[in-house]
Design a protein around this motif. Structure first.
Motif, short mmCIF file in Angstrom:
data_model
loop_
_atom_site.label_atom_id
_atom_site.label_comp_id
_atom_site.label_asym_id
_atom_site.label_seq_id
_atom_site.Cartn_x
_atom_site.Cartn_y
_atom_site.Cartn_z
N ASP A 297 -0.38 1.53 17.06
CA ASP A 297 -0.28 1.85 15.64
C ASP A 297 -1.68 2.21 15.11
OD1 ASP A 297 -0.25 1.67 12.84
OD2 ASP A 297 1.37 0.20 12.85
N ALA A 298 -1.88 3.49 14.85
CA ALA A 298 -3.20 3.98 14.44
C ALA A 298 -3.71 3.24 13.20
CB ALA A 298 -3.13 5.48 14.16
N ALA A 299 -2.81 2.96 12.25
CA ALA A 299 -3.24 2.32 11.00
C ALA A 299 -3.74 0.90 11.26
CB ALA A 299 -2.09 2.32 10.00
N GLN A 300 -3.07 0.20 12.16
CA GLN A 300 -3.50 -1.18 12.46
C GLN A 300 -4.87 -1.19 13.14
OE1 GLN A 300 -0.80 -4.09 14.09
NE2 GLN A 300 0.99 -3.10 13.21
N ILE A 301 -5.08 -0.23 14.03
CA ILE A 301 -6.40 -0.15 14.70
C ILE A 301 -7.48 0.14 13.66
CG2 ILE A 301 -7.81 1.14 16.36
CD1 ILE A 301 -5.33 1.62 18.01
N ALA A 302 -7.19 1.12 12.80
CA ALA A 302 -8.19 1.51 11.79
C ALA A 302 -8.53 0.33 10.88
CB ALA A 302 -7.68 2.69 10.99
N ALA A 303 -7.50 -0.41 10.45
CA ALA A 303 -7.74 -1.53 9.53
C ALA A 303 -8.56 -2.62 10.22
CB ALA A 303 -6.41 -2.10 9.05
N ARG B 208 -8.07 5.81 20.17
CA ARG B 208 -8.28 5.40 18.76
C ARG B 208 -9.23 4.22 18.65
NH1 ARG B 208 -1.99 5.91 18.29
NH2 ARG B 208 -1.77 8.03 17.50
N LEU B 209 -9.06 3.27 19.55
CA LEU B 209 -9.91 2.08 19.48
C LEU B 209 -11.38 2.46 19.66
CD1 LEU B 209 -9.70 -1.08 19.33
CD2 LEU B 209 -9.90 -1.07 21.82
#
Ligand SMILES: NC(=O)c1ccc[n+]([C@@H]2O[C@H](COP(=O)([O-])OP(=O)(O)OC[C@H]3O[C@@H](n4cnc5c(N)ncnc54)[C@H](OP(=O)(O)O)[C@@H]3O)[C@@H](O)[C@H]2O)c1
Length: 233
Positions: free
Chosen positions: A60-66, A114-115
């Motif tokens: 989940d891109a949003a969870q990684i970003a947050a 992403r990470l």
């Protein structure tokens, strides 16, 4: 000497669960990631207060970003990333749906993309990123029915290590991919039911710690097989 900080993904079971405490016992701060917070809580209880766990779905891109923003906001600096989280769906090629392919590409490849991108501003110089690949994704290795999507996603992850090593060299960040052979875990049982691996998750955790801390002196941009045998032999 200032203590080092390691991010270990896929730390709720198997190889990652064994790798995180090894870093902690050697004096590192460990940021342990996976989805199952209950299992991560057990890891923290058993592994000591140097392990900080967070439930992050790496698909989940949003969870990684947050999560990465939180680290950046608190000024956390990172020396090592062991990107070990992975997903295996064992199905013949003709039965794999697009969803299955996307799920494995998200969990095995895009998670790392992403990470690393989101953590890049928090990485120290030097730093070492270790991507955990698979012998299935190692060019020329034995291939097995049911593992086409899994192996393809791991092959892509391996080439990412080569490419990133070049792009990040200017920042003294080294990147390698370890292509693991059979290690006794739940995932192995799913891929090769009944097969007994010659290596335990604990043994592999020790090796991953050692390679992450020392291997960047000798390797950069390498795709390395870490395998004693394969399930055919
Ligand atoms: N065991 C082997 O023989 C073998 C061989 C070659 C390569 N490998 C590779 O080694 C790595 C570890 O394997 P293992 O055998 O220890 O596997 P495992 O026991 O199945 O553990 C996989 C770990 O990845 C985490 N994970 C999966 N999807 C995730 C997601 N979307 N977000 C966050 N975390 C996620 C799981 O945690 P949650 O479910 O809690 O999220 C779990 O902690 C994997 O990358 C695997 O492909 C293993």
């Amino acid at each position: 000497m200032l203590s080092k900080t390691a991010v270990v993904t896929g730390a709720s079971r198997g190889i990652g669960y064994q790798t995180a405490p090894k870093f902690a016992s050697e004096g590192c701060e460990v940021l342990a990631l996976a989805r199952s917070i209950e299992k991560l809580d057990v890891l923290c209880e058993e592994g000591g207060k140097q392990i900080t766990a967070a439930a992050v779905d790496l698909s989940d891109a949003a969870q990684i970003a947050a999560y990465c923003k939180k680290l950046s906001d608190t000024g956390t600096r990172i020396d090592y990333i062991v990107h070990n989280a992975g997903l295996l769906i064992n199905k013949p090629f003709m039965e794999l749906s697009d969803r299955d392919w996307y799920d494995m590409l998200e969990a095995n490849l895009m998670s790392g993309v992403r990470l690393i991108r989101e953590l890049s501003a928090s990485l120290n110089s030097p730093a070492h990123i270790v991507l955990i690949g698979s012998m299935g994704g190692f060019q020329g290795s034995s291939k097995f029915p049911g593992l086409s999507a899994y192996s393809s996603s791991k092959a892509a992850l391996a080439v990412l290590a080569e490419c990133l090593a070049t792009e990040l060299a200017g920042n003294d960040i080294r990147v390698n991919c370890l292509c693991l052979g059979a290690v006794q875990t739940e995932m192995l049982a799913q891929a090769f039911p009944g097969f007994k691996a010659p290596v335990s998750a604990g043994e592999m955790g020790e090796f991953l710690y050692d390679f992450t801390v020392n291997g960047s002196r000798f390797f950069n941009g390498k795709i390395l097989p870490v395998s004693l045998s394969d399930p055919k032999s």
